[in-house]
Scaffold this motif. Structure first.
Motif, PDB file in Angstrom:
ATOM      1  N   GLN A  32       0.828  -1.215   0.000  1.00  0.00           N
ATOM      2  CA  GLN A  32       0.000   0.000   0.000  1.00  0.00           C
ATOM      3  C   GLN A  32       0.863   1.266   0.000  1.00  0.00           C
ATOM      4  N   CYS A  33       2.021   1.146  -0.616  1.00  0.00           N
ATOM      5  CA  CYS A  33       2.976   2.261  -0.736  1.00  0.00           C
ATOM      6  C   CYS A  33       3.368   2.839   0.624  1.00  0.00           C
ATOM      7  N   GLN A  34       3.557   1.951   1.594  1.00  0.00           N
ATOM      8  CA  GLN A  34       3.933   2.382   2.943  1.00  0.00           C
ATOM      9  C   GLN A  34       5.373   2.024   3.314  1.00  0.00           C
ATOM     10  N   ARG A  35       6.096   1.389   2.410  1.00  0.00           N
ATOM     11  CA  ARG A  35       7.455   0.944   2.729  1.00  0.00           C
ATOM     12  C   ARG A  35       8.326   2.086   3.230  1.00  0.00           C
ATOM     13  N   LYS A  37       7.225   4.897   4.406  1.00  0.00           N
ATOM     14  CA  LYS A  37       6.452   5.740   5.321  1.00  0.00           C
ATOM     15  C   LYS A  37       6.499   5.245   6.766  1.00  0.00           C
ATOM     16  N   LEU A  38       7.103   4.102   6.994  1.00  0.00           N
ATOM     17  CA  LEU A  38       7.098   3.523   8.329  1.00  0.00           C
ATOM     18  C   LEU A  38       7.786   4.432   9.335  1.00  0.00           C
ATOM     19  N   MET A  39       7.175   4.564  10.485  1.00  0.00           N
ATOM     20  CA  MET A  39       7.726   5.378  11.560  1.00  0.00           C
ATOM     21  C   MET A  39       8.657   4.520  12.421  1.00  0.00           C
ATOM     22  N   PRO A  40       9.424   5.127  13.327  1.00  0.00           N
ATOM     23  CA  PRO A  40      10.301   4.337  14.201  1.00  0.00           C
ATOM     24  C   PRO A  40       9.526   3.240  14.924  1.00  0.00           C
ATOM     25  N   ARG A  41      10.118   2.049  14.955  1.00  0.00           N
ATOM     26  CA  ARG A  41       9.573   0.860  15.620  1.00  0.00           C
ATOM     27  C   ARG A  41       8.337   0.290  14.935  1.00  0.00           C
ATOM     28  N   GLU A  42       7.998   0.792  13.755  1.00  0.00           N
ATOM     29  CA  GLU A  42       6.908   0.191  12.992  1.00  0.00           C
ATOM     30  C   GLU A  42       7.465  -0.818  11.990  1.00  0.00           C
ATOM     31  N   SER A  43       6.650  -1.807  11.670  1.00  0.00           N
ATOM     32  CA  SER A  43       6.988  -2.770  10.634  1.00  0.00           C
ATOM     33  C   SER A  43       5.688  -3.231  10.002  1.00  0.00           C
ATOM     34  N   PHE A  44       5.783  -3.907   8.867  1.00  0.00           N
ATOM     35  CA  PHE A  44       4.569  -4.415   8.236  1.00  0.00           C
ATOM     36  C   PHE A  44       3.851  -5.417   9.142  1.00  0.00           C
ATOM     37  N   ARG A  45       4.604  -6.060  10.020  1.00  0.00           N
ATOM     38  CA  ARG A  45       3.975  -7.027  10.933  1.00  0.00           C
ATOM     39  C   ARG A  45       3.181  -6.335  12.041  1.00  0.00           C
ATOM     40  N   SER A  46       3.451  -5.049  12.258  1.00  0.00           N
ATOM     41  CA  SER A  46       2.848  -4.383  13.410  1.00  0.00           C
ATOM     42  C   SER A  46       1.489  -3.755  13.126  1.00  0.00           C
ATOM     43  N   PHE A  47       1.101  -3.680  11.859  1.00  0.00           N
ATOM     44  CA  PHE A  47      -0.251  -3.208  11.566  1.00  0.00           C
ATOM     45  C   PHE A  47      -0.731  -3.846  10.264  1.00  0.00           C
ATOM     46  N   GLU A  51      -5.000  -1.222   7.722  1.00  0.00           N
ATOM     47  CA  GLU A  51      -4.464   0.018   8.268  1.00  0.00           C
ATOM     48  C   GLU A  51      -3.553   0.708   7.258  1.00  0.00           C
ATOM     49  N   ARG A  52      -2.770  -0.078   6.520  1.00  0.00           N
ATOM     50  CA  ARG A  52      -1.913   0.501   5.487  1.00  0.00           C
ATOM     51  C   ARG A  52      -2.754   1.176   4.417  1.00  0.00           C
ATOM     52  N   ALA A  53      -3.838   0.517   4.012  1.00  0.00           N
ATOM     53  CA  ALA A  53      -4.719   1.086   3.002  1.00  0.00           C
ATOM     54  C   ALA A  53      -5.370   2.370   3.511  1.00  0.00           C
ATOM     55  N   ALA A  54      -5.733   2.385   4.779  1.00  0.00           N
ATOM     56  CA  ALA A  54      -6.336   3.586   5.359  1.00  0.00           C
ATOM     57  C   ALA A  54      -5.330   4.733   5.372  1.00  0.00           C
ATOM     58  N   ARG A  55      -4.081   4.423   5.688  1.00  0.00           N
ATOM     59  CA  ARG A  55      -3.052   5.459   5.671  1.00  0.00           C
ATOM     60  C   ARG A  55      -2.859   6.014   4.261  1.00  0.00           C
ATOM     61  N   LEU A  56      -2.867   5.123   3.278  1.00  0.00           N
ATOM     62  CA  LEU A  56      -2.708   5.578   1.900  1.00  0.00           C
ATOM     63  C   LEU A  56      -3.862   6.486   1.495  1.00  0.00           C
ATOM     64  N   ARG A  57      -5.065   6.132   1.894  1.00  0.00           N
ATOM     65  CA  ARG A  57      -6.210   6.988   1.578  1.00  0.00           C
ATOM     66  C   ARG A  57      -6.031   8.376   2.197  1.00  0.00           C
ATOM     67  N   THR A  94       9.444   9.236   5.773  1.00  0.00           N
ATOM     68  CA  THR A  94      10.207   9.158   7.014  1.00  0.00           C
ATOM     69  C   THR A  94      11.116   7.936   7.061  1.00  0.00           C
ATOM     70  N   GLY A  95      10.641   6.820   6.550  1.00  0.00           N
ATOM     71  CA  GLY A  95      11.471   5.616   6.521  1.00  0.00           C
ATOM     72  C   GLY A  95      12.640   5.749   5.563  1.00  0.00           C
ATOM     73  N   LEU A  96      12.414   6.402   4.454  1.00  0.00           N
ATOM     74  CA  LEU A  96      13.478   6.642   3.485  1.00  0.00           C
ATOM     75  C   LEU A  96      14.592   7.460   4.121  1.00  0.00           C
ATOM     76  N   VAL A  97      14.210   8.460   4.884  1.00  0.00           N
ATOM     77  CA  VAL A  97      15.185   9.333   5.538  1.00  0.00           C
ATOM     78  C   VAL A  97      15.934   8.593   6.639  1.00  0.00           C
ATOM     79  N   ARG A  98      15.216   7.749   7.388  1.00  0.00           N
ATOM     80  CA  ARG A  98      15.815   7.115   8.574  1.00  0.00           C
ATOM     81  C   ARG A  98      16.619   5.875   8.260  1.00  0.00           C
ATOM     82  N   VAL A  99      16.085   5.018   7.381  1.00  0.00           N
ATOM     83  CA  VAL A  99      16.575   3.646   7.284  1.00  0.00           C
ATOM     84  C   VAL A  99      17.319   3.346   5.991  1.00  0.00           C
ATOM     85  N   PHE A 100      16.801   3.811   4.874  1.00  0.00           N
ATOM     86  CA  PHE A 100      17.327   3.375   3.587  1.00  0.00           C
ATOM     87  C   PHE A 100      18.579   4.150   3.203  1.00  0.00           C
TER      88      PHE A 100
END
Length: 202
Positions: A32-35, A37-47, A51-57, A94-100
């Motif tokens: 859902q184009c959230q890769r 966008k993940l915030m600190p301590r978030e992962s795809f397993r955590s929501f 929820e990802r689709a709702a965030r994209l909307r 945010t994930g792009l800035v922090r992790v990648f």
């Protein structure tokens, strides 16, 4: 392509149209184009996907033409939704800035510079690929960012070679040729398969 392609800001597309591009199986509907966008301590397993689709909307403001902000573009072939491009301020990822590491390796970029925008996903719906839709989306992203005051626009595409086997899930960052055709120039080559490409507006 024999039919005219129309590309609109995602807030001018229906939410159902956006989901139709992602389909019902594969990485796109899961992500859902959230890769990035993940915030600190978030992962795809955590929501969950819902929820990802709702965030994209919320991020795209899909279905809300009056919205002054959105996070991407949707392509239509006639009235059929066929493609998606994620494009907005680089700081929004945010994930792009922090992790990648790809955008930053060997560069002295200010990660907090909101005048630099980024294309992080270029995705064409199954059944409509190899028709130049990705190329059209990247070109449209250039004007989209420029019109909204971007100083520069970056992409982080994958290198492909003739005869090389790739998957559509793998290449959702776009190809170097897509970005080159839209006027981007390579500014770094941080990994064997990924490059950073950029177009400056000022």
């Amino acid at each position: 392509m024999t039919s005219p392609l129309r590309i609109v800001p995602a807030n001018k597309a229906g939410c159902a149209d956006l989901q139709a591009v992602f389909g019902t199986r594969g990485t796109a509907v899961i992500c859902q184009c959230q890769r990035y966008k993940l915030m600190p301590r978030e992962s795809f397993r955590s929501f969950p996907i819902e929820e990802r689709a709702a965030r994209l909307r919320g991020q795209t403001a899909c279905g809300r033409e009056e919205s002054g902000t959105t996070s991407g573009l949707v392509a239509y072939l006639d009235d059929e939704p066929v493609g998606w491009c994620a494009v907005e301020q680089r700081t929004a990822y945010t994930g792009l800035v922090r992790v990648f590491k790809v955008p930053w390796e060997g560069r002295t970029e200010d990660k907090g510079d909101g005048t630099v925008w980024a294309v992080t996903c270029v995705f064409t719906r199954a059944g409509f690929r190899r028709r130049g839709i990705g190329y059209a989306l990247v070109s449209a992203a250039v004007e989209f960012a420029r019109e909204r005051g971007a100083r520069a626009l970056e992409g982080y595409p994958m290198l492909t070679q003739a005869g090389q086997e790739i998957t559509w899930d793998e290449i959702n960052v776009g190809t170097r040729s897509m970005f080159a055709a839209a006027g981007f120039a390579e500014v770094s080559h941080p990994t064997p398969r990924r490059v950073v490409m950029r177009v400056d507006f000022s």
